[in-house]
Design a protein around this motif. Structure first.
Motif, PDB file in Angstrom:
ATOM      1  N   ASP A 111       0.883  -1.286  -0.082  1.00  0.00           N
ATOM      2  CA  ASP A 111      -0.024  -0.008   0.135  1.00  0.00           C
ATOM      3  C   ASP A 111       0.989   1.118  -0.037  1.00  0.00           C
ATOM      4  N   PRO A 112       0.982   2.122  -1.070  1.00  0.00           N
ATOM      5  CA  PRO A 112       1.743   3.163  -0.937  1.00  0.00           C
ATOM      6  C   PRO A 112       1.813   4.246   0.058  1.00  0.00           C
ATOM      7  N   GLU A 113       0.370   4.187   0.625  1.00  0.00           N
ATOM      8  CA  GLU A 113       0.160   5.082   1.723  1.00  0.00           C
ATOM      9  C   GLU A 113       1.079   5.006   2.802  1.00  0.00           C
ATOM     10  N   PHE A 114       1.098   3.593   3.409  1.00  0.00           N
ATOM     11  CA  PHE A 114       1.812   3.197   4.512  1.00  0.00           C
ATOM     12  C   PHE A 114       3.318   3.559   4.097  1.00  0.00           C
ATOM     13  N   LEU A 115       3.873   3.355   2.984  1.00  0.00           N
ATOM     14  CA  LEU A 115       5.359   3.248   2.538  1.00  0.00           C
ATOM     15  C   LEU A 115       5.463   4.857   2.425  1.00  0.00           C
ATOM     16  N   ASN A 116       4.771   5.862   2.066  1.00  0.00           N
ATOM     17  CA  ASN A 116       5.106   7.228   1.798  1.00  0.00           C
ATOM     18  C   ASN A 116       5.105   7.943   3.275  1.00  0.00           C
ATOM     19  N   GLN A 117       4.381   7.282   4.215  1.00  0.00           N
ATOM     20  CA  GLN A 117       4.371   7.994   5.580  1.00  0.00           C
ATOM     21  C   GLN A 117       5.105   7.413   6.628  1.00  0.00           C
ATOM     22  N   TYR A 118       5.958   6.328   6.336  1.00  0.00           N
ATOM     23  CA  TYR A 118       6.647   5.856   7.282  1.00  0.00           C
ATOM     24  C   TYR A 118       7.722   6.193   7.482  1.00  0.00           C
ATOM     25  N   ARG A 119       8.228   6.631   8.988  1.00  0.00           N
ATOM     26  CA  ARG A 119       9.208   7.364   9.209  1.00  0.00           C
ATOM     27  C   ARG A 119      10.067   6.632  10.457  1.00  0.00           C
ATOM     28  N   PRO A 120      10.825   5.432   9.892  1.00  0.00           N
ATOM     29  CA  PRO A 120      11.601   4.640  10.944  1.00  0.00           C
ATOM     30  C   PRO A 120      12.414   5.533  12.009  1.00  0.00           C
ATOM     31  N   GLU A 121      12.858   6.549  11.717  1.00  0.00           N
ATOM     32  CA  GLU A 121      13.697   7.392  12.882  1.00  0.00           C
ATOM     33  C   GLU A 121      12.746   7.908  13.751  1.00  0.00           C
ATOM     34  N   ASN A 122      11.262   7.912  13.648  1.00  0.00           N
ATOM     35  CA  ASN A 122      10.358   8.335  14.730  1.00  0.00           C
ATOM     36  C   ASN A 122       9.744   7.116  15.453  1.00  0.00           C
ATOM     37  N   ILE A 134       3.966   0.068  20.002  1.00  0.00           N
ATOM     38  CA  ILE A 134       4.750   1.477  19.405  1.00  0.00           C
ATOM     39  C   ILE A 134       3.626   2.368  19.479  1.00  0.00           C
ATOM     40  N   PRO A 135       3.659   3.347  20.332  1.00  0.00           N
ATOM     41  CA  PRO A 135       2.694   4.781  20.407  1.00  0.00           C
ATOM     42  C   PRO A 135       3.179   5.658  19.315  1.00  0.00           C
ATOM     43  N   ARG A 136       2.238   6.261  18.797  1.00  0.00           N
ATOM     44  CA  ARG A 136       2.565   7.222  17.673  1.00  0.00           C
ATOM     45  C   ARG A 136       3.139   8.625  18.421  1.00  0.00           C
ATOM     46  N   LEU A 137       4.292   8.645  18.926  1.00  0.00           N
ATOM     47  CA  LEU A 137       5.181   9.561  19.633  1.00  0.00           C
ATOM     48  C   LEU A 137       5.154  10.946  18.597  1.00  0.00           C
ATOM     49  N   ARG A 138       5.416  10.452  17.373  1.00  0.00           N
ATOM     50  CA  ARG A 138       5.813  11.409  16.313  1.00  0.00           C
ATOM     51  C   ARG A 138       5.002  10.749  14.870  1.00  0.00           C
ATOM     52  N   ALA A 139       5.131  11.392  13.812  1.00  0.00           N
ATOM     53  CA  ALA A 139       4.550  11.011  12.564  1.00  0.00           C
ATOM     54  C   ALA A 139       5.438   9.828  12.053  1.00  0.00           C
ATOM     55  N   GLY A 140       4.812   8.809  11.535  1.00  0.00           N
ATOM     56  CA  GLY A 140       5.335   8.161  10.711  1.00  0.00           C
ATOM     57  C   GLY A 140       5.516   6.742  11.297  1.00  0.00           C
ATOM     58  N   GLY A 188      -5.597   6.974  21.675  1.00  0.00           N
ATOM     59  CA  GLY A 188      -6.432   7.925  20.924  1.00  0.00           C
ATOM     60  C   GLY A 188      -5.636   9.141  20.811  1.00  0.00           C
ATOM     61  N   ILE A 189      -4.376   9.279  20.962  1.00  0.00           N
ATOM     62  CA  ILE A 189      -3.578  10.456  20.943  1.00  0.00           C
ATOM     63  C   ILE A 189      -2.444  10.309  19.880  1.00  0.00           C
ATOM     64  N   MET A 190      -2.203  11.268  18.927  1.00  0.00           N
ATOM     65  CA  MET A 190      -1.408  11.312  17.602  1.00  0.00           C
ATOM     66  C   MET A 190      -0.316  12.135  18.108  1.00  0.00           C
ATOM     67  N   THR A 191       0.945  11.727  17.664  1.00  0.00           N
ATOM     68  CA  THR A 191       2.317  12.792  17.899  1.00  0.00           C
ATOM     69  C   THR A 191       2.336  13.333  19.387  1.00  0.00           C
ATOM     70  N   SER A 192       2.298  12.538  20.274  1.00  0.00           N
ATOM     71  CA  SER A 192       2.243  12.869  21.373  1.00  0.00           C
ATOM     72  C   SER A 192       3.429  13.800  22.082  1.00  0.00           C
ATOM     73  N   ILE A 193       4.549  13.552  21.423  1.00  0.00           N
ATOM     74  CA  ILE A 193       5.708  14.663  21.659  1.00  0.00           C
ATOM     75  C   ILE A 193       5.685  15.796  21.218  1.00  0.00           C
ATOM     76  N   ASP A 194       5.282  15.947  19.840  1.00  0.00           N
ATOM     77  CA  ASP A 194       5.428  17.136  19.198  1.00  0.00           C
ATOM     78  C   ASP A 194       4.268  18.300  19.312  1.00  0.00           C
TER      79      ASP A 194
END
Length: 411
Positions: free
Chosen positions: A36-47, A64-70, A131-137
């Motif tokens: 699925d190209p959308e998973f690949l496009n948004q994946y940020r392994p460093e996050n 793996i919580p969504r501390l940051r995008a990706g 239910g929280i996205m990008t909780s660090i940023d």
């Protein structure tokens, strides 16, 4: 009753020391991504930084919580029967269909951001979705926090509970969970104790009545004097409240600690189960002791109620028995134990202790080196009782400070 945590003269080697095995390790987390190209496009392994593990008979679950995008998938697994020091690709649990948030589709009926999970005696996985996205940023609430229960035999959702608004706060962040089934007669009539780290408190869920409530105490809040953490040559600042949880069924006690503190506290389960305290009534909290530095992970060995914990600065796993005040170092490694996020006494592995660590400080500071091993899942074997043997010196450290624990003044 006040207890003292003090340890000195850590110079003795153990003749029957535990073995710290590395089960899996990664420079950066790797996923078996769908086509699925959308998973690949948004994946940020460093996050991508894991915070929790759970051990079933054939799988190791990784939260793996969504501390940051990706982050592609927030709840994952890899098989247990892998060679040591493997770097397996993570599989989304129960399937990629549940993780559409990884490609930008925020469907609240699916999984959004999970910090930790727990297995019950009925082989069901209890999942706390923050239910929280990008909780660090930028801390973006996108869905109401919920409990989801999956049957591992069928990988189907068998129960769900959405927290009512009166138990939550605008900055609620649910990060850890304890299952208390000591009085349960069915798979469902358990109590859950859930840490709210950013809106500090503990949420209690009564599985028999499908009700929840919040309990609060000043000791669940972060202490500003302990918001700076030191791991090796790195320092970082994070003002987090209660996150570490552990449970002694025999003593009827929940142990807890904020991230930003050097203290460990306890509260009776009877007080938690009684509902929110009346106005002006104090929760009966006890100061258990004082550690040498801040830490996150907590566990209790149910065989003798030994508390296992991991002070960051000392890069070690320590054991302490509150009834006898016996204490020791279980493992020490400046390389492998830089940021211990999870310690698990594992019933489904003969009582071995599983540990998950990451160089979280590097991810947090955006300084992660992809040539290093930054994430590890490990297991301590040959642990009959954490306090049965003498002090462990298995990593050949040239010097271990005698001030590992400070004396705690009367409280």
């Amino acid at each position: 009753m006040f207890a003292l945590i003090f340890l000195g003269g850590l110079c003795c080697a153990s003749s029957t020391a535990e073995i710290l095995e590395t089960i899996a390790q990664w420079p950066l987390m790797d996923f078996a991504l769908p086509y699925d190209p959308e998973f690949l496009n948004q994946y940020r392994p460093e996050n991508v930084v894991p915070t929790g593990i759970e051990i079933s008979w054939d799988k190791v679950f990784v939260s793996i919580p969504r501390l940051r995008a990706g982050v592609p998938s927030t709840l994952n697994y890899f098989p247990r029967n892998l060679p040591l020091e493997s770097s397996p690709q993570l599989q989304a649990y129960p399937s990629w269909d549940w993780h559409s948030a990884g490609k930008g589709d925020l469907n609240c009926s699916k999984l959004i951001s999970v910090y930790r999970t727990k297995l019950d005696r009925c082989n069901r996985l209890w999942v706390i979705d923050s239910g929280i996205m990008t909780s660090i940023d930028n801390f973006t609430p996108v869905c109401t926090p919920k409990i989801m229960v999956f049957d591992l035999k069928t990988d189907q959702l068998v129960r769900q509970y959405i927290f009512p608004r009166d138990t939550l706060r605008p900055n609620t962040l649910l990060t850890n969970v304890i299952i208390d089934d000591t009085a349960a007669t069915t798979c469902d009539d358990v109590f859950l104790y859930i840490s709210d780290t950013a809106g500090p408190g503990i949420l209690v869920f009564d599985g028999a009545t499908d009700r929840s409530w919040r309990v609060v105490h000043a000791t669940m809040y972060p202490h500003p004097d302990f918001s700076m953490y030191r791991i090796g040559s790195d320092s970082f600042e994070l003002l987090d409240g209660v996150v570490g949880l552990a449970f002694s069924a025999r003593l009827g006690t929940v142990y807890y600690q904020p991230l930003a503190t050097d203290r460990l506290f306890s509260v009776p389960t009877m007080a938690l189960q009684a509902g929110p305290p009346a106005f002006g009534e104090q929760l009966p909290v006890t100061l258990v002791g004082k550690k040498s530095s801040q830490g996150l992970a907590l566990a209790v060995d149910p065989r003798d109620d030994t508390i296992l914990f991991a002070p960051f600065t000392e890069t070690a796993i320590a054991a302490w028995q509150p009834q006898t005040n016996k204490q020791r170092i279980v493992a020490y490694s400046p390389e492998k134990l830089q940021f211990t996020a999870e310690i698990r006494w594992t019933e489904r592995d003969n009582g071995n202790i599983w540990i998950m660590t990451s160089r979280f400080q590097k991810f947090f500071r955006r300084e992660v080196n992809v040539r290093d091993i930054n994430i590890r899942v490990m297991r301590l074997t040959n642990v009959e009782h954490p306090l049965k043997q003498t002090i462990l010196n298995s990593f050949h450290q040239p010097y271990f400070p005698s001030y590992f624990y400070n004396n705690t003044l009367g409280f």
